[in-house]
Every structure is written in structure tokens, then in C-alpha cells.
Design a protein around this motif. Structure first.
Motif, PDB file in Angstrom:
ATOM      1  N   ASN A  42      -2.486  -4.004  -1.580  1.00 49.47           N
ATOM      2  CA  ASN A  42      -1.819  -5.252  -1.906  1.00 49.47           C
ATOM      3  C   ASN A  42      -2.882  -6.228  -2.399  1.00 49.47           C
ATOM      4  O   ASN A  42      -3.925  -5.808  -2.905  1.00 49.47           O
ATOM      5  CB  ASN A  42      -1.012  -5.791  -0.722  1.00 49.47           C
ATOM      6  CG  ASN A  42      -1.841  -6.046   0.528  1.00 49.47           C
ATOM      7  OD1 ASN A  42      -3.068  -5.997   0.504  1.00 49.47           O
ATOM      8  ND2 ASN A  42      -1.173  -6.305   1.639  1.00 49.47           N
ATOM      9  N   CYS A  60      -1.098 -10.884   3.188  1.00 42.88           N
ATOM     10  CA  CYS A  60      -1.789  -9.615   3.006  1.00 42.88           C
ATOM     11  C   CYS A  60      -1.934  -8.782   4.284  1.00 42.88           C
ATOM     12  O   CYS A  60      -1.463  -7.639   4.371  1.00 42.88           O
ATOM     13  CB  CYS A  60      -3.163  -9.916   2.409  1.00 42.88           C
ATOM     14  SG  CYS A  60      -4.356  -8.580   2.410  1.00 42.88           S
ATOM     15  N   TRP A  61      -2.647  -9.300   5.290  1.00 41.98           N
ATOM     16  CA  TRP A  61      -3.068  -8.465   6.410  1.00 41.98           C
ATOM     17  C   TRP A  61      -1.925  -8.136   7.366  1.00 41.98           C
ATOM     18  O   TRP A  61      -1.901  -7.047   7.960  1.00 41.98           O
ATOM     19  CB  TRP A  61      -4.243  -9.110   7.136  1.00 41.98           C
ATOM     20  CG  TRP A  61      -5.525  -8.778   6.443  1.00 41.98           C
ATOM     21  CD1 TRP A  61      -6.157  -9.510   5.478  1.00 41.98           C
ATOM     22  CD2 TRP A  61      -6.292  -7.581   6.597  1.00 41.98           C
ATOM     23  NE1 TRP A  61      -7.275  -8.851   5.037  1.00 41.98           N
ATOM     24  CE2 TRP A  61      -7.392  -7.675   5.706  1.00 41.98           C
ATOM     25  CE3 TRP A  61      -6.169  -6.451   7.404  1.00 41.98           C
ATOM     26  CZ2 TRP A  61      -8.347  -6.676   5.610  1.00 41.98           C
ATOM     27  CZ3 TRP A  61      -7.132  -5.455   7.304  1.00 41.98           C
ATOM     28  CH2 TRP A  61      -8.200  -5.576   6.419  1.00 41.98           C
ATOM     29  N   LEU A  64      -0.457  -5.162   5.782  1.00 41.49           N
ATOM     30  CA  LEU A  64      -1.236  -3.935   5.950  1.00 41.49           C
ATOM     31  C   LEU A  64      -0.984  -3.304   7.316  1.00 41.49           C
ATOM     32  O   LEU A  64      -0.947  -2.075   7.447  1.00 41.49           O
ATOM     33  CB  LEU A  64      -2.725  -4.221   5.752  1.00 41.49           C
ATOM     34  CG  LEU A  64      -3.167  -4.527   4.321  1.00 41.49           C
ATOM     35  CD1 LEU A  64      -4.647  -4.896   4.291  1.00 41.49           C
ATOM     36  CD2 LEU A  64      -2.883  -3.349   3.387  1.00 41.49           C
ATOM     37  N   TRP A  67       2.255  -1.474   6.918  1.00 44.31           N
ATOM     38  CA  TRP A  67       2.060  -0.240   6.143  1.00 44.31           C
ATOM     39  C   TRP A  67       1.362   0.834   6.963  1.00 44.31           C
ATOM     40  O   TRP A  67       1.683   2.022   6.852  1.00 44.31           O
ATOM     41  CB  TRP A  67       1.224  -0.534   4.900  1.00 44.31           C
ATOM     42  CG  TRP A  67       1.927  -1.294   3.824  1.00 44.31           C
ATOM     43  CD1 TRP A  67       3.200  -1.796   3.841  1.00 44.31           C
ATOM     44  CD2 TRP A  67       1.384  -1.655   2.551  1.00 44.31           C
ATOM     45  NE1 TRP A  67       3.475  -2.446   2.675  1.00 44.31           N
ATOM     46  CE2 TRP A  67       2.381  -2.372   1.861  1.00 44.31           C
ATOM     47  CE3 TRP A  67       0.147  -1.456   1.945  1.00 44.31           C
ATOM     48  CZ2 TRP A  67       2.172  -2.876   0.571  1.00 44.31           C
ATOM     49  CZ3 TRP A  67      -0.059  -1.961   0.665  1.00 44.31           C
ATOM     50  CH2 TRP A  67       0.947  -2.664  -0.010  1.00 44.31           C
ATOM     51  N   ILE A  76      -4.701   2.767   2.637  1.00 42.57           N
ATOM     52  CA  ILE A  76      -4.181   1.421   2.394  1.00 42.57           C
ATOM     53  C   ILE A  76      -5.342   0.424   2.397  1.00 42.57           C
ATOM     54  O   ILE A  76      -6.399   0.686   2.968  1.00 42.57           O
ATOM     55  CB  ILE A  76      -3.135   1.010   3.454  1.00 42.57           C
ATOM     56  CG1 ILE A  76      -3.744   1.047   4.862  1.00 42.57           C
ATOM     57  CG2 ILE A  76      -1.889   1.890   3.363  1.00 42.57           C
ATOM     58  CD1 ILE A  76      -2.830   0.509   5.947  1.00 42.57           C
ATOM     59  N   LEU A 106      -7.706   3.030   6.482  1.00 40.40           N
ATOM     60  CA  LEU A 106      -7.932   1.730   5.865  1.00 40.40           C
ATOM     61  C   LEU A 106      -9.169   1.740   4.977  1.00 40.40           C
ATOM     62  O   LEU A 106     -10.207   2.291   5.347  1.00 40.40           O
ATOM     63  CB  LEU A 106      -8.099   0.645   6.925  1.00 40.40           C
ATOM     64  CG  LEU A 106      -8.339  -0.758   6.346  1.00 40.40           C
ATOM     65  CD1 LEU A 106      -7.060  -1.336   5.774  1.00 40.40           C
ATOM     66  CD2 LEU A 106      -8.945  -1.691   7.371  1.00 40.40           C
TER      67      LEU A 106
END
Length: 268
Positions: A42, A60-61, A64, A67, A76, A106
Motif C-alpha cells: 500500500n 497504511c499500517w 498492513l 492484510w 506485504i 513483511l
């Protein structure tokens, strides 16, 4: 300048803008995984960059973390996380936690930041391009140091991606800290910057072959002309790039470009 030691990989940047509800992003990342995309990214902004500037947008986070729980195979990360928005030790802890949720998938994407509106409306000091890069240079050893001290540590040694092409400061940081260098340059410019990166690697005693070369393809929200997209990727691959990321925005999250790149990767 091919790099046959590295497999070709395909990324998709799911821009978290113009999606009126989160379910559209949940569906998009699931479709990426089903397509065989290698990495779902993203971005770390607070407002849309394209289309309606006051349209829907998500953070954003937090995304994540969702996800990480939702997916099983795909890597990701943020392309990229803005260094200015979070204390670097906190960011390291966030990244370690998301990595655990994901089972070691990650990628820690980092950049100096640039979008003035984000800074102004959320109360961060904007500074100058040089001061923001200096701040990133101060944060990187704090981030890497905190990752080494966290208990439990990340599931794997977190790959660090640094985005940008500044030849004096950014590429020096790439040489010192990055596992992946992300560029927005065309093939000709990329070759010139690689030569600069090699010089920085020599200065810090780093083997440049350790760094994966990544590039955006298809424009900011492109990829719909799949013939041109694949031709662009082919040219960059000949220049040594092995990670190719196409962007797509809400509300539809068209993955036709990603599908074309996955087919190209699998037959090249």
C-alpha cells in the motif's frame, strides 16, 4: 545488465484511496494473492494523491496488520512508509508485530516523505528534502537497532526497502541499509543511478549484488495498456531490475496489469 541470480517478482501497489469502504481493499489483496502476485504494497499517505483530493482514504499500517492476518503466501509492505510520521523505535516495533502476524512476510519499506498536505494537516514539521533525508539517516540505525533488541524478534531478518533516487544521500542510505532499492526511473536513468549506487557500496564495503533492484511500471495508476506495460518491464529487466510493481487505485482495483505481469514473469 541482467541479474540471473535473482528471480523476477511482481508487486502491486493497492493505493488506499477512492475506496468508500475497506471491503474493496480486502477483496483486492485477496485477488492479488490468487493471481500469484509476489508482494502487495500500500502507501503511507493520509489523503488521496489522484482523483478527488478529499475522497475516501485509509491508513497504511493498520491496513498492513489486517492484510497480515488475511493472507497466507503473499509478502506485504508499504511503498513506502514515511519516516517522519512515527517514532523510529515505535515503527520498528510495529513492523516486528505485523511480521509476526504475517508469519514472516513483511517487507519494511521506508522513505523520507514528500507530501506537504500530509505534514500540514497532521501536524508534522515539513522541513526540506535535505532535512527529511537527514532525519531518515538518523532513524535507520535506530530502527535496525530496535529490531535487534525486540523480544521476540521478527520472524525473519526484515528486508528493508528504501525508495528514491537521490544520488548523494538516498543512494548512500540504500548502500548502507537496504535489501531492496525501489526506483521510479526509466531504464536509461536506472543504469546511471546503478553506477552511483555501486560507488556508494564500494565506499561502505557493501557488495552491490546483495541489493535487489525494484522499479515502478505502468505509471502512477497505470497498467491498463498491458502490451506497453510488459514492454516496459522487459526493458527494465534487461537493465537488471527484478522486482516490478504496478499501481492500481479504488474503487475498482483493476488487476489486469498485474495479471499480465504475472504471465510475463512465468514465461520469461
Amino acid at each position: 545488465m541482467s541479474r540471473p541470480d535473482r528471480p523476477l517478482r511482481i508487486g502491486v501497489q493497492l493505493q488506499p484511496e477512492q475506496a468508500p469502504h475497506y471491503g474493496l481493499l480486502r477483496d483486492a489483496v485477496a485477488r492479488c494473492e490468487d493471481l500469484g502476485v509476489d508482494i502487495a504494497f500500500n502507501w503511507d499517505h493520509f489523503f488521496p494523491l489522484y482523483g478527488d483530493p478529499d475522497g475516501p482514504h485509509f491508513e497504511c499500517w493498520t491496513m498492513l496488520g489486517a492484510w497480515a492476518e488475511q493472507t497466507a503466501r503473499i509478502e506485504i509492505g508499504a511503498l513506502v512508509s514515511c519516516n517522519s510520521y512515527r517514532n523510529p523505535d515505535l515503527l520498528a516495533d510495529m513492523a516486528r508485530t505485523v511480521d509476526h502476524i504475517a508469519g514472516g512476510r513483511l517487507i519494511l519499506g521506508l522513505g523520507a516523505g514528500w507530501n506537504r498536505r500530509d505534514y500540514r494537516e497532521y501536524g508534522y514539521e515539513f522541513g526540506t528534502p535535505g532535512s527529511r533525508l537527514d532525519d531518515l539517516a538518523e532513524s535507520l540505525p535506530r530502527i535496525t537497532g530496535r529490531l535487534q533488541r525486540l523480544n521476540p524478534p521478527p520472524v525473519r531478518r526484515l528486508p528493508v526497502l528504501i525508495g528514491g533516487g537521490g544520488e548523494r544521500k538516498t543512494l548512500r542510505l540504500v548502500a548502507e541499509y537496504a535489501d531492496i532499492w525501489h526506483s521510479f526511473a526509466d531504464a536509461g536513468t536506472h543504469r546511471r543511478k546503478v553506477a552511483v549506487l555501486d560507488e556508494h557500496c564500494a565506499a561502505v564495503g557493501r557488495d552491490p549484488a546483495e541489493i535487489e533492484w525494484s522499479a515502478a511500471v505502468g505509471g502512477d495508476t497505470g497498467g491498463r495498456d498491458t502490451t506497453a506495460l510488459v514492454a516496459e518491464a522487459e526493458t527494465l529487466a534487461d537493465a537488471g531490475v527484478t522486482l516490478f510493481t504496478v499501481a492500481t487505485a479504488g474503487p475498482d482495483y483493476d488487476l489486469s496489469g498485474a495479471a499480465a505481469l504475472c504471465r510475463w514473469r512465468d514465461t520469461r
